[in-house]
Design a protein around this motif. Structure first.
Motif, PDB file in Angstrom:
ATOM      1  N   MET A  29       0.826  -1.214   0.000  1.00 39.57           N
ATOM      2  CA  MET A  29       0.000   0.000   0.000  1.00 39.57           C
ATOM      3  C   MET A  29       0.863   1.269   0.000  1.00 39.57           C
ATOM      4  SD  MET A  29      -2.895  -1.201   2.735  1.00 39.57           S
ATOM      5  CE  MET A  29      -3.665   0.390   2.825  1.00 39.57           C
ATOM      6  N   ILE A  30       2.023   1.206   0.658  1.00 38.32           N
ATOM      7  CA  ILE A  30       2.846   2.403   0.833  1.00 38.32           C
ATOM      8  C   ILE A  30       3.819   2.634  -0.318  1.00 38.32           C
ATOM      9  CG2 ILE A  30       4.661   3.392   2.301  1.00 38.32           C
ATOM     10  CD1 ILE A  30       3.218   2.182   4.686  1.00 38.32           C
ATOM     11  N   VAL A  31       4.306   1.573  -0.952  1.00 37.45           N
ATOM     12  CA  VAL A  31       5.335   1.706  -1.991  1.00 37.45           C
ATOM     13  C   VAL A  31       4.938   2.661  -3.122  1.00 37.45           C
ATOM     14  CG1 VAL A  31       6.446   0.450  -3.881  1.00 37.45           C
ATOM     15  CG2 VAL A  31       6.642  -0.376  -1.566  1.00 37.45           C
ATOM     16  N   PRO A  32       3.741   2.567  -3.697  1.00 37.59           N
ATOM     17  CA  PRO A  32       3.410   3.512  -4.781  1.00 37.59           C
ATOM     18  C   PRO A  32       3.498   4.981  -4.334  1.00 37.59           C
ATOM     19  CG  PRO A  32       1.834   1.723  -4.728  1.00 37.59           C
ATOM     20  CD  PRO A  32       2.662   1.584  -3.500  1.00 37.59           C
ATOM     21  N   LEU A  33       2.994   5.272  -3.126  1.00 39.66           N
ATOM     22  CA  LEU A  33       3.051   6.631  -2.608  1.00 39.66           C
ATOM     23  C   LEU A  33       4.497   7.075  -2.401  1.00 39.66           C
ATOM     24  CD1 LEU A  33       1.664   9.147  -1.456  1.00 39.66           C
ATOM     25  CD2 LEU A  33       1.613   7.978   0.765  1.00 39.66           C
ATOM     26  N   MET A  34       5.312   6.198  -1.847  1.00 37.33           N
ATOM     27  CA  MET A  34       6.717   6.538  -1.603  1.00 37.33           C
ATOM     28  C   MET A  34       7.477   6.774  -2.907  1.00 37.33           C
ATOM     29  SD  MET A  34       6.996   6.751   1.605  1.00 37.33           S
ATOM     30  CE  MET A  34       8.755   6.775   1.854  1.00 37.33           C
ATOM     31  N   LEU A  35       7.178   5.970  -3.928  1.00 36.22           N
ATOM     32  CA  LEU A  35       7.844   6.143  -5.219  1.00 36.22           C
ATOM     33  C   LEU A  35       7.469   7.477  -5.860  1.00 36.22           C
ATOM     34  CD1 LEU A  35       7.671   2.555  -6.760  1.00 36.22           C
ATOM     35  CD2 LEU A  35       9.688   3.752  -5.908  1.00 36.22           C
ATOM     36  N   VAL A  36       6.178   7.819  -5.781  1.00 37.50           N
ATOM     37  CA  VAL A  36       5.743   9.110  -6.330  1.00 37.50           C
ATOM     38  C   VAL A  36       6.437  10.254  -5.589  1.00 37.50           C
ATOM     39  CG1 VAL A  36       3.780  10.686  -6.538  1.00 37.50           C
ATOM     40  CG2 VAL A  36       3.533   8.295  -7.207  1.00 37.50           C
ATOM     41  N   MET A  37       6.537  10.151  -4.275  1.00 36.29           N
ATOM     42  CA  MET A  37       7.206  11.192  -3.495  1.00 36.29           C
ATOM     43  C   MET A  37       8.688  11.267  -3.837  1.00 36.29           C
ATOM     44  SD  MET A  37       5.393  10.709   0.227  1.00 36.29           S
ATOM     45  CE  MET A  37       6.472  11.880   1.015  1.00 36.29           C
ATOM     46  N   GLY A  40       9.021  12.626  -7.426  1.00 39.22           N
ATOM     47  CA  GLY A  40       8.567  14.014  -7.397  1.00 39.22           C
ATOM     48  C   GLY A  40       9.611  14.930  -6.775  1.00 39.22           C
ATOM     49  N   THR A  41      10.234  14.458  -5.700  1.00 41.96           N
ATOM     50  CA  THR A  41      11.290  15.242  -5.056  1.00 41.96           C
ATOM     51  C   THR A  41      12.469  15.434  -5.991  1.00 41.96           C
ATOM     52  OG1 THR A  41      10.638  14.404  -2.879  1.00 41.96           O
ATOM     53  CG2 THR A  41      12.844  15.340  -3.069  1.00 41.96           C
ATOM     54  N   ILE A  42      12.826  14.384  -6.722  1.00 45.91           N
ATOM     55  CA  ILE A  42      13.937  14.478  -7.684  1.00 45.91           C
ATOM     56  C   ILE A  42      13.609  15.504  -8.769  1.00 45.91           C
ATOM     57  CG2 ILE A  42      15.197  13.230  -9.483  1.00 45.91           C
ATOM     58  CD1 ILE A  42      14.957  10.727  -7.680  1.00 45.91           C
ATOM     59  N   ASP A  43      12.396  15.418  -9.322  1.00 43.44           N
ATOM     60  CA  ASP A  43      12.007  16.334 -10.399  1.00 43.44           C
ATOM     61  C   ASP A  43      11.967  17.784  -9.925  1.00 43.44           C
ATOM     62  OD1 ASP A  43      11.840  14.436 -12.344  1.00 43.44           O
ATOM     63  OD2 ASP A  43       9.669  14.188 -12.249  1.00 43.44           O
ATOM     64  N   VAL A  44      11.360  18.012  -8.761  1.00 45.06           N
ATOM     65  CA  VAL A  44      11.219  19.381  -8.257  1.00 45.06           C
ATOM     66  C   VAL A  44      12.581  19.964  -7.885  1.00 45.06           C
ATOM     67  CG1 VAL A  44      10.283  20.797  -6.389  1.00 45.06           C
ATOM     68  CG2 VAL A  44       8.837  19.100  -7.505  1.00 45.06           C
ATOM     69  N   SER A  45      13.422  19.177  -7.203  1.00 43.40           N
ATOM     70  CA  SER A  45      14.737  19.699  -6.809  1.00 43.40           C
ATOM     71  C   SER A  45      15.616  19.975  -8.034  1.00 43.40           C
ATOM     72  CB  SER A  45      15.441  18.735  -5.848  1.00 43.40           C
ATOM     73  OG  SER A  45      15.610  17.471  -6.436  1.00 43.40           O
ATOM     74  N   SER A  46      15.514  19.134  -9.057  1.00 41.98           N
ATOM     75  CA  SER A  46      16.253  19.403 -10.295  1.00 41.98           C
ATOM     76  C   SER A  46      15.729  20.664 -10.971  1.00 41.98           C
ATOM     77  CB  SER A  46      16.140  18.216 -11.257  1.00 41.98           C
ATOM     78  OG  SER A  46      16.821  17.096 -10.750  1.00 41.98           O
ATOM     79  N   GLY A  47      14.411  20.850 -10.937  1.00 44.53           N
ATOM     80  CA  GLY A  47      13.823  22.063 -11.510  1.00 44.53           C
ATOM     81  C   GLY A  47      14.292  23.318 -10.805  1.00 44.53           C
ATOM     82  N   VAL A  48      14.403  23.256  -9.483  1.00 42.79           N
ATOM     83  CA  VAL A  48      14.897  24.404  -8.712  1.00 42.79           C
ATOM     84  C   VAL A  48      16.350  24.707  -9.081  1.00 42.79           C
ATOM     85  CG1 VAL A  48      15.487  25.193  -6.390  1.00 42.79           C
ATOM     86  CG2 VAL A  48      13.286  24.095  -6.802  1.00 42.79           C
ATOM     87  N   GLY A 163       8.126  12.897 -14.504  1.00 39.81           N
ATOM     88  CA  GLY A 163       6.922  13.605 -14.917  1.00 39.81           C
ATOM     89  C   GLY A 163       5.661  13.207 -14.192  1.00 39.81           C
ATOM     90  N   TYR A 164       5.772  12.547 -13.027  1.00 41.07           N
ATOM     91  CA  TYR A 164       4.583  12.206 -12.258  1.00 41.07           C
ATOM     92  C   TYR A 164       4.021  13.425 -11.528  1.00 41.07           C
ATOM     93  CZ  TYR A 164       5.383   7.189 -12.883  1.00 41.07           C
ATOM     94  OH  TYR A 164       5.541   5.941 -13.413  1.00 41.07           O
ATOM     95  N   VAL A 165       4.913  14.291 -11.063  1.00 37.51           N
ATOM     96  CA  VAL A 165       4.489  15.444 -10.283  1.00 37.51           C
ATOM     97  C   VAL A 165       4.427  16.698 -11.155  1.00 37.51           C
ATOM     98  CG1 VAL A 165       5.079  16.919  -8.325  1.00 37.51           C
ATOM     99  CG2 VAL A 165       5.438  14.455  -8.175  1.00 37.51           C
ATOM    100  N   MET A 166       5.423  16.890 -12.033  1.00 36.17           N
ATOM    101  CA  MET A 166       5.453  18.043 -12.928  1.00 36.17           C
ATOM    102  C   MET A 166       4.982  17.617 -14.319  1.00 36.17           C
ATOM    103  SD  MET A 166       9.132  19.569 -11.712  1.00 36.17           S
ATOM    104  CE  MET A 166       8.938  21.158 -12.498  1.00 36.17           C
ATOM    105  N   ALA A 167       4.657  18.595 -15.141  1.00 30.23           N
ATOM    106  CA  ALA A 167       4.162  18.307 -16.491  1.00 30.23           C
ATOM    107  C   ALA A 167       5.201  17.529 -17.295  1.00 30.23           C
ATOM    108  CB  ALA A 167       3.814  19.609 -17.198  1.00 30.23           C
ATOM    109  N   LYS A 168       4.785  16.424 -17.867  1.00 29.08           N
ATOM    110  CA  LYS A 168       5.696  15.576 -18.638  1.00 29.08           C
ATOM    111  C   LYS A 168       6.265  16.329 -19.847  1.00 29.08           C
ATOM    112  CE  LYS A 168       7.391  11.386 -19.473  1.00 29.08           C
ATOM    113  NZ  LYS A 168       8.332  10.715 -18.579  1.00 29.08           N
ATOM    114  N   ALA A 169       5.456  17.218 -20.437  1.00 28.05           N
ATOM    115  CA  ALA A 169       5.907  17.968 -21.614  1.00 28.05           C
ATOM    116  C   ALA A 169       6.982  18.990 -21.272  1.00 28.05           C
ATOM    117  CB  ALA A 169       4.725  18.668 -22.277  1.00 28.05           C
TER     118      ALA A 169
END
Length: 200
Positions: A29-37, A40-48, A163-169
């Motif tokens: 139950m927890i693994v999908p949520l943890m993977l998205v987090m 998502g953290t990788i994508d957002v921190s790279s974007g910053v 691209g799970y958290v930010m726009a894939k495009a």
């Protein structure tokens, strides 16, 4: 019949007390949520990090140009190449940069383009909105003459890894920078530096 109900009741009690497999269920139950987090953290921190580099590119372009008395096409190409190096380790291909010189008309306080080079050059004479604080004024609130600004515009299409958290495009990150010419009142483009600074 009562024996069947008794067996069902005993089985239900045993099932309720049996904790085998609970950890596996919780993990599933927890693994999908943890993977998205995680992604998502990788994508957002790279974007910053990319946004910070875009800001540095804009400041560097403006700063390098403002240190010159005059520039030509080769100088602009070198400034752009040096600025793009700031993007490492991120690819510099998605970056779009333009460098312009603006003249602030003392009669109208409107900034207009003197020359512009780069990915999306602005038309000569076209107005540009600038922060009011960059317009020098005297004690009677009149705009001072002979004011020029070097204006850089940079944009970058950041495409997230997952691209799970930010726009894939992708997300367009942009920034601008202003500096005043340091050697002369203006930075000449493809003309002798002895010429007077243009005011049209």
């Amino acid at each position: 019949m009562s024996r069947i109900w008794s067996c069902i009741r005993v089985s239900a009690v045993a099932l309720r007390r049996d904790s085998r497999g609970v950890a596996a269920i919780e993990f599933a139950m927890i693994v999908p949520l943890m993977l998205v987090m995680l992604f998502g953290t990788i994508d957002v921190s790279s974007g910053v990090a990319v946004k910070r580099k875009v800001t540095l590119v804009a400041k560097t372009l403006s700063d390098l140009t403002s240190q010159s008395t005059g520039v030509g096409d080769a100088d602009i190409t070198n400034f752009l190449a040096a600025s793009y190096g700031i993007m490492w380790p991120y690819p510099s291909a998605p970056i779009q940069a333009t460098i312009s010189e603006l003249y602030i008309d003392p009669a109208t306080s409107v900034a207009r383009v003197q020359w512009s080079k780069g990915s999306s050059p602005r038309g000569t004479g076209s107005p540009v909105d600038i922060p009011p604080g960059l317009i020098g004024k005297d004690s009677s609130n009149k705009t001072l003459p002979n004011q020029y600004l070097i204006y850089s515009e940079v944009s970058y299409l950041y495409q997230p890894i997952v691209g799970y958290v930010m726009a894939k495009a992708g997300v367009t990150l942009s920034d601008t920078a202003y500096t005043r010419p340091r050697q002369l009142a203006c930075v000449h483009y493809n003309e002798p530096t002895s010429n007077p600074c243009p005011t049209n």
